[in-house]
Scaffold this motif. Structure first.
Motif, PDB file in Angstrom:
ATOM      1  N   TYR A 504       0.238  35.942   2.387  1.00 11.80           N
ATOM      2  CA  TYR A 504       0.448  36.010   0.940  1.00 11.80           C
ATOM      3  C   TYR A 504      -0.806  36.377   0.153  1.00 11.80           C
ATOM      4  N   GLY A 505      -1.947  36.158   0.715  1.00 11.52           N
ATOM      5  CA  GLY A 505      -3.183  36.408  -0.027  1.00 11.52           C
ATOM      6  C   GLY A 505      -3.503  35.291  -1.013  1.00 11.52           C
ATOM      7  N   TRP A 506      -4.222  35.647  -2.087  1.00  8.08           N
ATOM      8  CA  TRP A 506      -4.654  34.637  -3.058  1.00  8.08           C
ATOM      9  C   TRP A 506      -3.478  34.167  -3.909  1.00  8.08           C
ATOM     10  N   GLN A 507      -3.296  32.847  -3.975  1.00  8.84           N
ATOM     11  CA  GLN A 507      -2.285  32.262  -4.857  1.00  8.84           C
ATOM     12  C   GLN A 507      -2.851  32.130  -6.277  1.00  8.84           C
ATOM     13  N   ASN A 508      -1.981  31.757  -7.188  1.00  7.85           N
ATOM     14  CA  ASN A 508      -2.417  31.498  -8.562  1.00  7.85           C
ATOM     15  C   ASN A 508      -3.259  30.223  -8.625  1.00  7.85           C
ATOM     16  N   TRP A 509      -4.031  30.103  -9.680  1.00 10.38           N
ATOM     17  CA  TRP A 509      -4.865  28.909  -9.887  1.00 10.38           C
ATOM     18  C   TRP A 509      -3.989  27.679 -10.097  1.00 10.38           C
ATOM     19  N   ARG A 510      -4.441  26.567  -9.518  1.00 14.59           N
ATOM     20  CA  ARG A 510      -3.788  25.273  -9.718  1.00 14.59           C
ATOM     21  C   ARG A 510      -4.724  24.359 -10.511  1.00 14.59           C
ATOM     22  N   GLU A 511      -4.117  23.382 -11.166  1.00 11.19           N
ATOM     23  CA  GLU A 511      -4.890  22.370 -11.897  1.00 11.19           C
ATOM     24  C   GLU A 511      -5.005  21.123 -11.035  1.00 11.19           C
ATOM     25  N   ALA A 527      -9.185  30.760   2.812  1.00 11.70           N
ATOM     26  CA  ALA A 527     -10.322  30.667   1.888  1.00 11.70           C
ATOM     27  C   ALA A 527      -9.928  29.842   0.668  1.00 11.70           C
ATOM     28  N   VAL A 528     -10.928  29.435  -0.109  1.00  9.62           N
ATOM     29  CA  VAL A 528     -10.687  28.586  -1.267  1.00  9.62           C
ATOM     30  C   VAL A 528     -11.716  28.882  -2.354  1.00  9.62           C
ATOM     31  N   GLN A 529     -11.324  28.675  -3.597  1.00 11.49           N
ATOM     32  CA  GLN A 529     -12.219  28.690  -4.751  1.00 11.49           C
ATOM     33  C   GLN A 529     -11.962  27.433  -5.568  1.00 11.49           C
ATOM     34  N   ILE A 530     -13.035  26.798  -6.052  1.00  9.16           N
ATOM     35  CA  ILE A 530     -12.895  25.595  -6.882  1.00  9.16           C
ATOM     36  C   ILE A 530     -13.875  25.704  -8.039  1.00  9.16           C
ATOM     37  N   GLU A 531     -13.445  25.332  -9.231  1.00  7.08           N
ATOM     38  CA  GLU A 531     -14.350  25.317 -10.371  1.00  7.08           C
ATOM     39  C   GLU A 531     -14.019  24.162 -11.308  1.00  7.08           C
ATOM     40  N   LEU A 532     -15.013  23.757 -12.067  1.00  3.93           N
ATOM     41  CA  LEU A 532     -14.862  22.694 -13.057  1.00  3.93           C
ATOM     42  C   LEU A 532     -14.853  23.289 -14.454  1.00  3.93           C
ATOM     43  N   THR A 533     -14.222  22.579 -15.366  1.00  2.00           N
ATOM     44  CA  THR A 533     -14.227  22.963 -16.770  1.00  2.00           C
ATOM     45  C   THR A 533     -14.497  21.719 -17.615  1.00  2.00           C
ATOM     46  N   GLY A 534     -14.679  21.910 -18.893  1.00  3.56           N
ATOM     47  CA  GLY A 534     -14.758  20.797 -19.835  1.00  3.56           C
ATOM     48  C   GLY A 534     -15.832  19.782 -19.499  1.00  3.56           C
ATOM     49  N   GLU A 535     -15.493  18.511 -19.651  1.00  2.15           N
ATOM     50  CA  GLU A 535     -16.435  17.406 -19.486  1.00  2.15           C
ATOM     51  C   GLU A 535     -17.086  17.394 -18.108  1.00  2.15           C
ATOM     52  N   LEU A 536     -16.279  17.628 -17.057  1.00  7.43           N
ATOM     53  CA  LEU A 536     -16.838  17.607 -15.706  1.00  7.43           C
ATOM     54  C   LEU A 536     -17.836  18.740 -15.497  1.00  7.43           C
ATOM     55  N   THR A 565     -12.906  32.715   4.788  1.00  8.02           N
ATOM     56  CA  THR A 565     -12.850  34.090   5.290  1.00  8.02           C
ATOM     57  C   THR A 565     -11.665  34.820   4.661  1.00  8.02           C
ATOM     58  N   GLU A 566     -11.726  36.156   4.709  1.00 11.19           N
ATOM     59  CA  GLU A 566     -10.611  36.959   4.227  1.00 11.19           C
ATOM     60  C   GLU A 566     -10.508  38.215   5.096  1.00 11.19           C
ATOM     61  N   GLY A 567      -9.294  38.559   5.524  1.00 10.81           N
ATOM     62  CA  GLY A 567      -9.070  39.768   6.313  1.00 10.81           C
ATOM     63  C   GLY A 567      -9.445  39.640   7.765  1.00 10.81           C
ATOM     64  N   LEU A 568      -9.747  38.447   8.241  1.00 14.83           N
ATOM     65  CA  LEU A 568     -10.166  38.253   9.628  1.00 14.83           C
ATOM     66  C   LEU A 568      -9.166  37.416  10.440  1.00 14.83           C
ATOM     67  N   SER A 569      -8.086  36.981   9.802  1.00 11.26           N
ATOM     68  CA  SER A 569      -7.052  36.164  10.461  1.00 11.26           C
ATOM     69  C   SER A 569      -7.632  34.890  11.085  1.00 11.26           C
ATOM     70  N   LYS A 570      -8.538  34.259  10.373  1.00 11.61           N
ATOM     71  CA  LYS A 570      -9.159  33.019  10.844  1.00 11.61           C
ATOM     72  C   LYS A 570      -8.660  31.842  10.000  1.00 11.61           C
ATOM     73  N   ARG A 571      -8.301  30.797  10.683  1.00 12.80           N
ATOM     74  CA  ARG A 571      -7.769  29.618   9.981  1.00 12.80           C
ATOM     75  C   ARG A 571      -8.899  28.749   9.427  1.00 12.80           C
ATOM     76  N   MET A 572      -8.687  28.195   8.248  1.00 12.47           N
ATOM     77  CA  MET A 572      -9.491  27.077   7.770  1.00 12.47           C
ATOM     78  C   MET A 572      -9.018  25.819   8.491  1.00 12.47           C
ATOM     79  N   GLU A 573      -9.982  25.014   8.989  1.00 11.42           N
ATOM     80  CA  GLU A 573      -9.624  23.799   9.725  1.00 11.42           C
ATOM     81  C   GLU A 573     -10.049  22.530   8.986  1.00 11.42           C
ATOM     82  N   ALA A 574     -11.061  22.650   8.160  1.00  6.14           N
ATOM     83  CA  ALA A 574     -11.547  21.475   7.425  1.00  6.14           C
ATOM     84  C   ALA A 574     -12.320  21.939   6.201  1.00  6.14           C
TER      85      ALA A 574
END
Length: 596
Positions: A504-511, A527-536, A565-574
């Motif tokens: 599926y590729g990149w999903q939409n952002w979650r809160e 793969a994953v992306q995480i970011e903070l907003t506001g007070e945090l 990773t992206e495009g390498l068919s490698k699983r995230m394990e932790a």
């Protein structure tokens, strides 16, 4: 033979057949003059045909004659041995007693420095003619005078059935009593030593499990020789069992962990005719040595522990609570000593599940009792005009973490959001400006982020917090979904994250608090992306890294950067997530966080 239990059974049957329908009956001890153990007499390294052996000077392993007028007493605040040498780790001095000591003047014993007692309740299986003749007197006197006490039962058990009856024996005599020290199983009789190490382990486990299930702390008593030769089954490594080692010498040379040392049978205590066994309650390796403070009387404090209730008060510099037993501290209270003018103490508890309580002061209870809730953190400060003369330091021993660093003057100590129990607390009031009693690094761990993951074949994991690992390594299991949230749910809107999913590729952002990824589709996260907003975002930088198939741990990404990773068919394990104060150093190498 008269058996009260049979009478009870007949009464039960009578009541049932009259239509009342009572089927739950109370068992009773066997009262008999024909006990199957009636001809057995204690034979061990310290008894011969039931009589105590007078140990001569030649019995070096077991006999400790006094070479010092201060033998086994406190000198300059520390207990010394028969040579007048300081006993490392000796915290309290006690005695163990039985009918051999006859009638004891307990008030005189207290005045002579006895701080606790271990009382024999009986011996062998559950027969009333095997109750110790002075048990009731000794236990009632200790309770009347407020002397902390424990209990021991001398064992003849050669199989688990007899051990179970011996446990019943102890429990019958313990009814209505609440010892603050353990209930010990005395394993020394020569009639039992040939049953084999495994059977001795099973015998001890039978007794300890039954007594522990009734709510009592348990332990094993044996000589140094027995500990080293016979009590070698792995069951004796149970960290929740107290170990009491008998070695009549000027030092205990047992190399394992132990709680109590029986140092001599030739103790002299006011109020007791003849010799008496002396013991020292020892600081365990995980317990804290008292801090060397100038004034030990400025404060006194105690704690309420799971299973054991309120412990004894301790002085400034000492530890309250217990380590090594996996028991939660539920409450504590602190008092200022007399004669310190306008000096008070204020303190509060963070109760896991409830949050920070309102501050209390001067002997009031912080925490809870009767609610099975653990304290996670504390804050303590001095109040009043005289407070300017002192600094108050304190630290906590926490589940998983052990001893954390020293906090000071109202700072938080312990953990918040990790749901780890405080097991012990140490406080030291020192002169203003004095050096800290020890390491002040990381006195308090506060979790801000919580994370769980759906793992291939394993399902949803337990929730972990800042810095902890979610997922698996070395098992070739893919992460399929993750849930990232703020510990404080009100801050979930300050967290955003998204994942790259196989196919599926990149999903939409979650809160924060939502789930990213899939379940039931056998799709790996890559793969994953995480970011903070506001007070945090104003307070923290968020770092995160992934453990990926073939690569292992990659570098740390930060504040919305790509990780995995992206495009390498490698699983995230932790995955790991760490919050760092804004502008602080990264938790590790930031190179190679993302491979494409």
């Amino acid at each position: 033979m008269r058996i009260k239990k049979i009478v009870a059974m007949l009464l039960c049957a009578s009541v049932f057949f009259t239509g009342v329908g009572v089927t739950n009956c109370v068992g009773y001890a066997v009262e008999s003059t024909e006990s199957p153990e009636k001809d057995m007499k204690a034979n061990s390294w310290r008894f011969s045909d039931g009589q105590p052996i007078e140990q001569g000077r030649s019995v070096q392993m077991y006999s400790a004659e006094s070479d010092s007028s201060n033998a086994w007493r406190k000198v300059n605040g520390r207990y010394v041995n028969s040579k007048g040498e300081v006993i490392p780790g000796a915290e309290k001095k006690g005695i163990d007693v039985s009918e051999w000591n006859e009638k004891i003047n307990w008030e005189a014993a207290i005045a002579d420095g006895v701080e606790y007692a271990i009382i024999r309740c009986g011996w062998g299986m559950d027969y009333t003619d095997q109750d110790d003749d002075w048990w009731e007197y000794n236990v009632s006197e200790c309770e009347r005078l407020g002397i902390p006490y424990g209990v021991y039962l001398y064992s003849y058990a050669t199989n688990t059935d007899r051990a179970s009856s011996e446990a019943d024996h102890a429990l019958r005599l313990l009814q209505g009593h609440h010892p603050s020290y353990p209930v010990y199983f005395d394993m020394e009789d020569s009639s039992t030593q040939d049953v084999g190490d495994a059977m001795l382990g099973s015998i001890a486990k039978t007794f300890c499990d039954k007594v522990s299930a009734a709510g009592y702390r348990v332990g094993i008593y044996a000589s140094l020789s027995w500990w080293n030769t016979y009590l070698t089954d792995p069951v004796f490594n149970n960290g929740s069992w107290s170990k009491w080692v008998a070695q009549w010498s000027d030092a205990c040379t047992y190399t394992g962990a132990y709680d109590m040392w029986q140092c001599t049978e030739k103790g002299s205590i006011q109020g007791i005719n003849g010799n008496v066994d002396l013991n020292f309650w020892m600081v365990k390796s995980s317990d804290a040595e008292p801090v060397d403070v100038e004034d030990p009387n400025v404060i006194r404090y105690s704690s309420h522990m799971q299973s054991f209730g309120w412990g004894d008060e301790v002085n400034n510099g000492c530890q309250t609570g217990m380590t090594g037993y996996a028991k939660r501290m539920e409450a504590f209270k602190i008092n200022v000593g007399e004669g310190y003018g306008d000096l008070g103490v204020e303190y509060q508890a963070y109760v896991n599940g409830d949050g920070w309580q309102q501050p209390v002061s001067n002997g009031e209870v912080a925490g809870t009792t009767g609610e099975a809730k653990a304290i996670g953190a504390v804050k303590i400060s001095l109040t009043g005009i005289e407070a300017d003369k002192y600094d108050i330091y304190y630290r906590t021993h926490c589940q998983t973490y052990g001893w954390l660093g020293w906090a000071k003057n109202g700072e938080a100590a312990g953990n918040q959001g990790y749901d780890k129990r405080v097991e012990a607390l140490q406080i030291a009031v020192v002169e203003k400006g004095s050096a800290a009693p020890g390491n002040t690094g990381i006195p308090y761990k506060k979790a801000v982020i919580a994370c769980s993951a759906h793992v291939q074949t394993l399902g949803w994991s337990n929730t972990v917090h800042d810095g902890e690992t979610v997922g698996t390594t070395g098992m070739a299991k893919r992460l399929e979904a993750v849930k990232i949230a703020a510990v404080d749910e009100k801050l979930n809107s300050n967290i955003r994250f998204r994942v790259h999913v196989q196919t599926y590729g990149w999903q939409n952002w979650r809160e924060g608090g939502e789930i990213a990824g899939t379940t039931g589709e056998a799709k790996r996260l890559e793969a994953v992306q995480i970011e903070l907003t506001g007070e945090l975002a104003e307070q923290y930088d968020i770092y995160y890294r992934t453990h990926c198939q073939s690569y292992g741990w990659l570098g740390w990404a930060k504040n919305g950067e790509l990780a995995g990773t992206e495009g390498l068919s490698k699983r995230m394990e932790a995955m790991q997530i760490v919050l760092v104060e804004k502008g602080g150093n990264a938790p590790g190498d930031t190179k190679g966080a993302f491979v494409k």
